[in-house]
Design an enzyme around this catalytic site. Structure first.
Site, mmCIF file in Angstrom:
data_model
loop_
_atom_site.group_PDB
_atom_site.id
_atom_site.type_symbol
_atom_site.label_atom_id
_atom_site.label_comp_id
_atom_site.label_asym_id
_atom_site.label_seq_id
_atom_site.Cartn_x
_atom_site.Cartn_y
_atom_site.Cartn_z
ATOM 1 N N ARG A 99 0.798 -1.232 0.000
ATOM 2 C CA ARG A 99 0.000 0.000 0.000
ATOM 3 C C ARG A 99 0.827 1.277 0.000
ATOM 4 O O ARG A 99 0.348 2.321 -0.395
ATOM 5 C CB ARG A 99 -0.920 0.034 1.224
ATOM 6 C CG ARG A 99 -2.204 -0.681 1.021
ATOM 7 C CD ARG A 99 -2.933 -0.799 2.320
ATOM 8 N NE ARG A 99 -2.181 -1.595 3.277
ATOM 9 C CZ ARG A 99 -2.534 -1.803 4.535
ATOM 10 N NH1 ARG A 99 -3.632 -1.264 4.994
ATOM 11 N NH2 ARG A 99 -1.804 -2.558 5.330
ATOM 12 N N LYS A 151 8.867 -2.193 4.790
ATOM 13 C CA LYS A 151 8.282 -3.146 3.826
ATOM 14 C C LYS A 151 9.057 -3.155 2.507
ATOM 15 O O LYS A 151 9.350 -4.211 1.950
ATOM 16 C CB LYS A 151 6.815 -2.812 3.583
ATOM 17 C CG LYS A 151 6.002 -3.108 4.830
ATOM 18 C CD LYS A 151 4.537 -2.939 4.657
ATOM 19 C CE LYS A 151 3.874 -3.315 5.984
ATOM 20 N NZ LYS A 151 2.465 -3.209 5.992
ATOM 21 N N ASP A 186 -3.903 -0.025 -3.256
ATOM 22 C CA ASP A 186 -4.754 -0.184 -2.071
ATOM 23 C C ASP A 186 -6.107 -0.733 -2.525
ATOM 24 O O ASP A 186 -6.695 -0.218 -3.489
ATOM 25 C CB ASP A 186 -4.934 1.192 -1.401
ATOM 26 C CG ASP A 186 -5.596 1.085 -0.035
ATOM 27 O OD1 ASP A 186 -6.467 0.202 0.160
ATOM 28 O OD2 ASP A 186 -5.246 1.891 0.841
ATOM 29 N N THR A 235 -5.409 -8.474 1.704
ATOM 30 C CA THR A 235 -6.758 -8.485 2.275
ATOM 31 C C THR A 235 -6.855 -7.372 3.314
ATOM 32 O O THR A 235 -5.933 -7.194 4.104
ATOM 33 C CB THR A 235 -7.066 -9.873 2.877
ATOM 34 O OG1 THR A 235 -8.464 -10.052 2.957
ATOM 35 C CG2 THR A 235 -6.482 -10.096 4.253
ATOM 36 N N TYR A 269 -13.529 -10.313 9.397
ATOM 37 C CA TYR A 269 -12.571 -11.074 8.581
ATOM 38 C C TYR A 269 -13.280 -12.246 7.899
ATOM 39 O O TYR A 269 -13.142 -12.455 6.691
ATOM 40 C CB TYR A 269 -11.419 -11.559 9.466
ATOM 41 C CG TYR A 269 -10.363 -12.352 8.737
ATOM 42 C CD1 TYR A 269 -9.605 -11.771 7.721
ATOM 43 C CD2 TYR A 269 -10.112 -13.694 9.047
ATOM 44 C CE1 TYR A 269 -8.634 -12.500 7.040
ATOM 45 C CE2 TYR A 269 -9.141 -14.424 8.376
ATOM 46 C CZ TYR A 269 -8.410 -13.828 7.380
ATOM 47 O OH TYR A 269 -7.454 -14.556 6.698
ATOM 48 N N LYS A 328 -13.677 -12.579 3.854
ATOM 49 C CA LYS A 328 -13.041 -13.680 3.124
ATOM 50 C C LYS A 328 -14.097 -14.525 2.397
ATOM 51 O O LYS A 328 -13.885 -14.937 1.258
ATOM 52 C CB LYS A 328 -12.221 -14.571 4.068
ATOM 53 C CG LYS A 328 -10.974 -13.931 4.646
ATOM 54 C CD LYS A 328 -10.007 -13.340 3.638
ATOM 55 C CE LYS A 328 -9.161 -14.308 2.869
ATOM 56 N NZ LYS A 328 -8.163 -13.621 2.002
ATOM 57 N N LEU A 343 -4.767 -22.560 9.035
ATOM 58 C CA LEU A 343 -3.941 -21.661 9.835
ATOM 59 C C LEU A 343 -2.469 -21.956 9.525
ATOM 60 O O LEU A 343 -2.029 -23.093 9.632
ATOM 61 C CB LEU A 343 -4.242 -21.920 11.313
ATOM 62 C CG LEU A 343 -3.610 -20.999 12.333
ATOM 63 C CD1 LEU A 343 -4.143 -19.573 12.210
ATOM 64 C CD2 LEU A 343 -3.872 -21.520 13.751
HETATM 65 N N1 NAP Z 1 -1.682 -16.571 7.685
HETATM 66 C C1 NAP Z 1 -2.694 -17.426 7.660
HETATM 67 O O1 NAP Z 1 -2.811 -18.328 8.512
HETATM 68 C C2 NAP Z 1 -3.724 -17.358 6.564
HETATM 69 C C3 NAP Z 1 -4.652 -18.398 6.468
HETATM 70 C C4 NAP Z 1 -5.609 -18.352 5.464
HETATM 71 C C5 NAP Z 1 -5.612 -17.319 4.558
HETATM 72 N N2 NAP Z 1 -4.713 -16.318 4.679
HETATM 73 C C6 NAP Z 1 -4.783 -15.236 3.704
HETATM 74 O O2 NAP Z 1 -3.483 -14.996 3.198
HETATM 75 C C7 NAP Z 1 -3.341 -13.636 2.851
HETATM 76 C C8 NAP Z 1 -2.103 -13.078 3.511
HETATM 77 O O3 NAP Z 1 -2.252 -13.190 4.913
HETATM 78 P P1 NAP Z 1 -1.014 -12.997 5.900
HETATM 79 O O4 NAP Z 1 -1.165 -13.973 6.989
HETATM 80 O O5 NAP Z 1 0.234 -12.930 5.138
HETATM 81 O O6 NAP Z 1 -1.388 -11.591 6.548
HETATM 82 P P2 NAP Z 1 -0.574 -10.223 6.608
HETATM 83 O O7 NAP Z 1 0.839 -10.460 6.958
HETATM 84 O O8 NAP Z 1 -1.357 -9.325 7.504
HETATM 85 O O9 NAP Z 1 -0.675 -9.699 5.134
HETATM 86 C C9 NAP Z 1 -1.825 -9.065 4.663
HETATM 87 C C10 NAP Z 1 -1.435 -8.222 3.479
HETATM 88 O O10 NAP Z 1 -2.600 -7.528 3.027
HETATM 89 C C11 NAP Z 1 -2.203 -6.240 2.641
HETATM 90 N N3 NAP Z 1 -3.304 -5.295 2.856
HETATM 91 C C12 NAP Z 1 -3.982 -5.028 4.002
HETATM 92 N N4 NAP Z 1 -4.914 -4.090 3.766
HETATM 93 C C13 NAP Z 1 -4.826 -3.767 2.448
HETATM 94 C C14 NAP Z 1 -5.495 -2.859 1.613
HETATM 95 N N5 NAP Z 1 -6.460 -2.070 2.066
HETATM 96 N N6 NAP Z 1 -5.116 -2.786 0.321
HETATM 97 C C15 NAP Z 1 -4.116 -3.565 -0.165
HETATM 98 N N7 NAP Z 1 -3.427 -4.436 0.584
HETATM 99 C C16 NAP Z 1 -3.783 -4.530 1.868
HETATM 100 C C17 NAP Z 1 -1.004 -5.854 3.480
HETATM 101 O O11 NAP Z 1 -0.154 -5.111 2.635
HETATM 102 P P3 NAP Z 1 0.683 -3.791 3.036
HETATM 103 O O12 NAP Z 1 0.546 -3.622 4.533
HETATM 104 O O13 NAP Z 1 2.046 -4.079 2.604
HETATM 105 O O14 NAP Z 1 0.077 -2.700 2.282
HETATM 106 C C18 NAP Z 1 -0.381 -7.188 3.828
HETATM 107 O O15 NAP Z 1 0.708 -7.452 3.007
HETATM 108 C C19 NAP Z 1 -4.629 -12.956 3.281
HETATM 109 O O16 NAP Z 1 -5.490 -12.874 2.169
HETATM 110 C C20 NAP Z 1 -5.213 -13.907 4.312
HETATM 111 O O17 NAP Z 1 -6.629 -13.816 4.392
HETATM 112 C C21 NAP Z 1 -3.772 -16.300 5.657
#
Ligand code: NAP
Length: 340
Positions: A34, A41, A61, A83, A168, A172, A195
């Site tokens: 973003r 980052k 964004d 997300t 959330y 999703k 997870l």
């Molecule tokens: N970790 C898990 O256990 C898990 C399980 C199932 C699914 N997921 C999915 O995997 C994906 C990544 O999750 P993660 O665990 O890596 O979480 P994370 O570290 O919080 O990453 C989320 C990402 O979303 C971006 N983001 C947040 N708000 C945004 C917005 N308004 N516009 C554009 N980008 C935005 C952030 O980018 P910036 O801050 O760099 O802008 C960040 O890189 C998500 O879709 C999550 O639902 C994760």
């Protein structure tokens, strides 16, 4: 031939690990975050091996979804991981009332950009099992198994749900459903992850690892989320970050693939997770209030990803061991627990 792929949310937990794997594998990566003015980052992504020659950064964004277009242009694959976790309306685009509306608009716009690009062969979405509840629609107990037919109903009463967990789960589920509606216009894979635990490139503990080790760290808010997942899904599906990222690359490299694929290597109750922590690290103490004894017969019923040819490299012991070691490294566990 140049193989260009776009990763949205590239500076997050999964995003940064995926970008690392893609660069190692030889892909040219268009990575979005973003704020290109964020030195942490941007520095993290630029420090990855081969970033100098193979990485291009873009600012985008979800609250201004057209911003993803330049990053998608010219790519063969789009891996949509970004997300919105908090509702943060864009000053120029204030129409979204919550994260669900923003996430759905983001998905629609990204699908449109992929189709209009003329280069994108497939869109892979990082979905979450929070969208695939095993609770019966009539509120009367659980289904017999967790598989791709399970969906979280928008109106379901969810135990242990905080406002942010409800938001959330809603965003999703709504964005995954919206995305799958377009599977006849362009190849779409929804990779519905459990997870995720394991290592990280980030300097603070990722939210999902915090939840996975919450019983060992005696973290009540993390444990509340673990119980939320257990009540929503019957048990908790888990997998390693490396497998999560390799599954994305697998879905990209298959000659053809379309549809919803649940992705997890184990399906455990929170009490089983606590037992495994204690078995691997006998000096970890878990208080009784962090262990819920439940007797549920629900089973993991999804084999689609394995049948498509994907093999998990990490077993549940390694996932928990790597997560506990990460917790220690990043200061969540005071002592380094010794292994058996
Ligand atoms: N970790 C898990 O256990 C898990 C399980 C199932 C699914 N997921 C999915 O995997 C994906 C990544 O999750 P993660 O665990 O890596 O979480 P994370 O570290 O919080 O990453 C989320 C990402 O979303 C971006 N983001 C947040 N708000 C945004 C917005 N308004 N516009 C554009 N980008 C935005 C952030 O980018 P910036 O801050 O760099 O802008 C960040 O890189 C998500 O879709 C999550 O639902 C994760």
């Amino acid at each position: 031939m140049e193989r260009k792929v776009c990763v949205t949310g590239a500076a997050g937990y999964l995003g940064s690990w995926l970008v690392k794997r893609l660069l190692e594998t030889g892909y040219i990566v268009h990575a979005t975050t973003r704020n290109l003015g964020d030195p942490y980052k941007v520095g993290l992504l630029k420090s990855l091996p081969h970033a100098e020659t193979r990485l291009r950064l873009f600012e985008a964004d979800i609250y201004d979804p057209c911003e993803f277009r330049p990053a998608i242009q010219g790519c063969s694959f789009v891996l949509h991981m970004a997300t919105p976790l908090q509702h943060q309306p864009h000053p120029l685009n204030p129409q979204f009332k919550d994260t669900t509306e923003a996430a759905v608009a983001g998905v629609k716009s990204i699908v449109e950009c992929c189709i209009a690009s003329g280069t994108v062969k497939r869109l892979i979405y990082t979905a979450s099992v929070v969208a695939s509840s095993t609770l019966k629609e009539d509120g009367n107990g659980y289904k017999a198994q967790l598989d791709e037919s399970c969906w979280t109903s928008p109106g379901a009463t969810l135990a242990y749900a905080t406002d942010s967990l409800k938001a959330y789960a809603s965003s999703k589920a709504a964005s995954e459903k919206e995305l799958l509606r377009h599977g006849n216009e362009i190849e779409i894979v929804s990779l519905t992850l459990g997870l995720v635990g394991g290592a990280t490139l980030l300097s603070s503990i990722p939210g999902s690892v915090d939840v996975l080790i919450s019983q060992a760290t005696k973290n009540t808010s993390g444990y509340n989320t673990l119980r939320f997942l257990e009540e929503l899904l019957g048990k908790v599906p888990i997998l390693h970050v490396e497998d999560a990222c390799d599954a994305h690359i697998f879905c990209m490299e298959k000659p053809s693939m379309n549809g919803r694929f649940l992705c997890a290597c184990a399906y455990l109750s929170s009490a089983e997770i606590a037992n495994l922590h204690r078995m691997i690290f006998p000096d970890i103490e878990i208080p009784v209030e962090f262990v819920e004894k439940l007797k549920r017969k629900i089973v993991w019923g999804s084999n689609k990803l394995k049948e498509a040819g994907f093999e998990y490299k990490y077993d549940v012991k390694t996932i928990l061991e790597d997560s506990i070691n990460l917790g220690h490294k990043l200061g969540e566990l005071e002592i380094q627990p010794s292994r058996v």
